[in-house]
Design a protein around this motif. Structure first.
Motif, PDB file in Angstrom:
ATOM      1  N   PRO A   5       0.842  -1.198   0.000  1.00  0.00           N
ATOM      2  CA  PRO A   5       0.000   0.000   0.000  1.00  0.00           C
ATOM      3  C   PRO A   5       0.880   1.253   0.000  1.00  0.00           C
ATOM      4  O   PRO A   5       1.896   1.298   0.673  1.00  0.00           O
ATOM      5  CB  PRO A   5      -0.808  -0.109   1.295  1.00  0.00           C
ATOM      6  N   GLU A   6       0.469   2.220  -0.792  1.00  0.00           N
ATOM      7  CA  GLU A   6       1.256   3.434  -0.913  1.00  0.00           C
ATOM      8  C   GLU A   6       1.041   4.321   0.304  1.00  0.00           C
ATOM      9  O   GLU A   6      -0.081   4.549   0.733  1.00  0.00           O
ATOM     10  CB  GLU A   6       0.846   4.184  -2.174  1.00  0.00           C
ATOM     11  N   THR A   7       2.134   4.812   0.874  1.00  0.00           N
ATOM     12  CA  THR A   7       2.062   5.717   2.006  1.00  0.00           C
ATOM     13  C   THR A   7       1.677   7.091   1.496  1.00  0.00           C
ATOM     14  O   THR A   7       2.318   7.612   0.579  1.00  0.00           O
ATOM     15  CB  THR A   7       3.423   5.802   2.730  1.00  0.00           C
ATOM     16  N   LEU A 166      15.832  11.910   0.390  1.00  0.00           N
ATOM     17  CA  LEU A 166      16.277  10.621   0.920  1.00  0.00           C
ATOM     18  C   LEU A 166      15.503  10.253   2.178  1.00  0.00           C
ATOM     19  O   LEU A 166      14.990   9.138   2.292  1.00  0.00           O
ATOM     20  CB  LEU A 166      17.785  10.650   1.212  1.00  0.00           C
ATOM     21  N   VAL A 167      15.387  11.176   3.112  1.00  0.00           N
ATOM     22  CA  VAL A 167      14.653  10.902   4.352  1.00  0.00           C
ATOM     23  C   VAL A 167      13.205  10.555   4.038  1.00  0.00           C
ATOM     24  O   VAL A 167      12.653   9.576   4.553  1.00  0.00           O
ATOM     25  CB  VAL A 167      14.742  12.094   5.331  1.00  0.00           C
ATOM     26  N   ASN A 168      12.565  11.336   3.174  1.00  0.00           N
ATOM     27  CA  ASN A 168      11.163  11.081   2.832  1.00  0.00           C
ATOM     28  C   ASN A 168      10.968   9.756   2.108  1.00  0.00           C
ATOM     29  O   ASN A 168       9.898   9.159   2.181  1.00  0.00           O
ATOM     30  CB  ASN A 168      10.585  12.238   2.015  1.00  0.00           C
ATOM     31  N   SER A 169      12.001   9.249   1.411  1.00  0.00           N
ATOM     32  CA  SER A 169      11.867   7.960   0.728  1.00  0.00           C
ATOM     33  C   SER A 169      11.672   6.818   1.731  1.00  0.00           C
ATOM     34  O   SER A 169      11.120   5.777   1.389  1.00  0.00           O
ATOM     35  CB  SER A 169      13.077   7.688  -0.170  1.00  0.00           C
ATOM     36  N   TYR A 170      12.090   7.004   2.959  1.00  0.00           N
ATOM     37  CA  TYR A 170      11.928   5.975   3.984  1.00  0.00           C
ATOM     38  C   TYR A 170      10.502   5.945   4.550  1.00  0.00           C
ATOM     39  O   TYR A 170      10.136   5.001   5.234  1.00  0.00           O
ATOM     40  CB  TYR A 170      12.944   6.167   5.111  1.00  0.00           C
ATOM     41  N   ARG A 171       9.694   6.954   4.258  1.00  0.00           N
ATOM     42  CA  ARG A 171       8.293   6.950   4.699  1.00  0.00           C
ATOM     43  C   ARG A 171       7.503   5.840   4.017  1.00  0.00           C
ATOM     44  O   ARG A 171       6.499   5.380   4.528  1.00  0.00           O
ATOM     45  CB  ARG A 171       7.623   8.286   4.381  1.00  0.00           C
ATOM     46  N   ASP A 172       7.946   5.423   2.833  1.00  0.00           N
ATOM     47  CA  ASP A 172       7.219   4.432   2.039  1.00  0.00           C
ATOM     48  C   ASP A 172       7.520   2.990   2.436  1.00  0.00           C
ATOM     49  O   ASP A 172       6.934   2.070   1.881  1.00  0.00           O
ATOM     50  CB  ASP A 172       7.543   4.611   0.544  1.00  0.00           C
ATOM     51  N   LEU A 173       8.431   2.786   3.373  1.00  0.00           N
ATOM     52  CA  LEU A 173       8.778   1.422   3.769  1.00  0.00           C
ATOM     53  C   LEU A 173       7.609   0.775   4.501  1.00  0.00           C
ATOM     54  O   LEU A 173       6.949   1.415   5.321  1.00  0.00           O
ATOM     55  CB  LEU A 173      10.007   1.431   4.686  1.00  0.00           C
TER      56      LEU A 173
END
Length: 194
Positions: A5-7, A166-173
């Motif tokens: 599921p997309e964050t 980069l930091v925001n890319s970890y929100r999608d984990l």
């Protein structure tokens, strides 16, 4: 393979002169942060958590609500006490506020930025004071670093943008076993040579 599921993108409110003046109070900033990090709460719960009187937290919650930073959380309340939640996930500061014609807006910008720096310092001090109680894995997963680079203002802006991406890319984990809430602070500023 099932789709993850997309964050949703975090809801971030950009401050303008009016909303900045409504937020620029040390207790209001701390209360908003407490609601964002700890979830919905009552004025009494916030008072206990922040070492304040419930009269003060009630007043400042109403001020935050008047400026659109907090809203009712009726799904949490079953009694007479009013529950509040943050209306946004974050706040974006517009640097133009530091140069506003109105001295009250410039003063509010100064207070806001200094309070954020104070909160960052307090969070770091709390981590250092409690690091011994965390596992070795989590101590390895923490960082206190500083770097001095020779950059132009444009290069510094580019670096900041890349770090945020980069930091925001970890929100999608996807949620993982053993995950904890991790605070990431970034500070980038020019300084004169010594």
């Amino acid at each position: 393979m099932p789709e993850t599921p997309e964050t949703p993108e975090p809801q971030v409110r950009t401050l303008d002169a009016r909303s900045l003046r409504g937020l620029a109070h040390p207790l209001r900033i701390r209360m908003l942060a407490a609601l964002r990090h700890g979830g919905p709460a009552t004025a009494s719960q916030l008072a206990e958590r922040l070492g304040e009187s419930s009269g003060a937290t009630s007043y400042h919650l109403r001020q935050l609500a008047a400026h659109g930073f907090v809203e009712d959380a009726p799904e949490h309340g079953k009694g007479r006490e009013r529950w509040w939640k943050a209306a946004h996930d974050g706040t974006r500061f517009d640097e133009k506020l530091m140069f506003d014609e109105d001295p009250a807006t410039r003063g509010a910008a100064d207070l806001f930025l200094h309070e954020i720096a104070t909160i960052h310092t307090q969070e770091m001090s709390t981590w250092l004071g409690n690091a011994h109680s965390w596992s070795q894995e989590w101590r390895r997963g923490s960082d206190i670093s500083d770097f001095t680079l020779q950059l132009t203002a444009e290069q510094s802006h580019e670096l900041i943008h890349k770090m945020h991406e980069l930091v925001n890319s970890y929100r999608d984990l996807p949620p993982a076993k053993g995950a904890e809430s991790v605070r990431i602070h970034t500070h980038a500023f020019p300084r004169t040579g010594e």
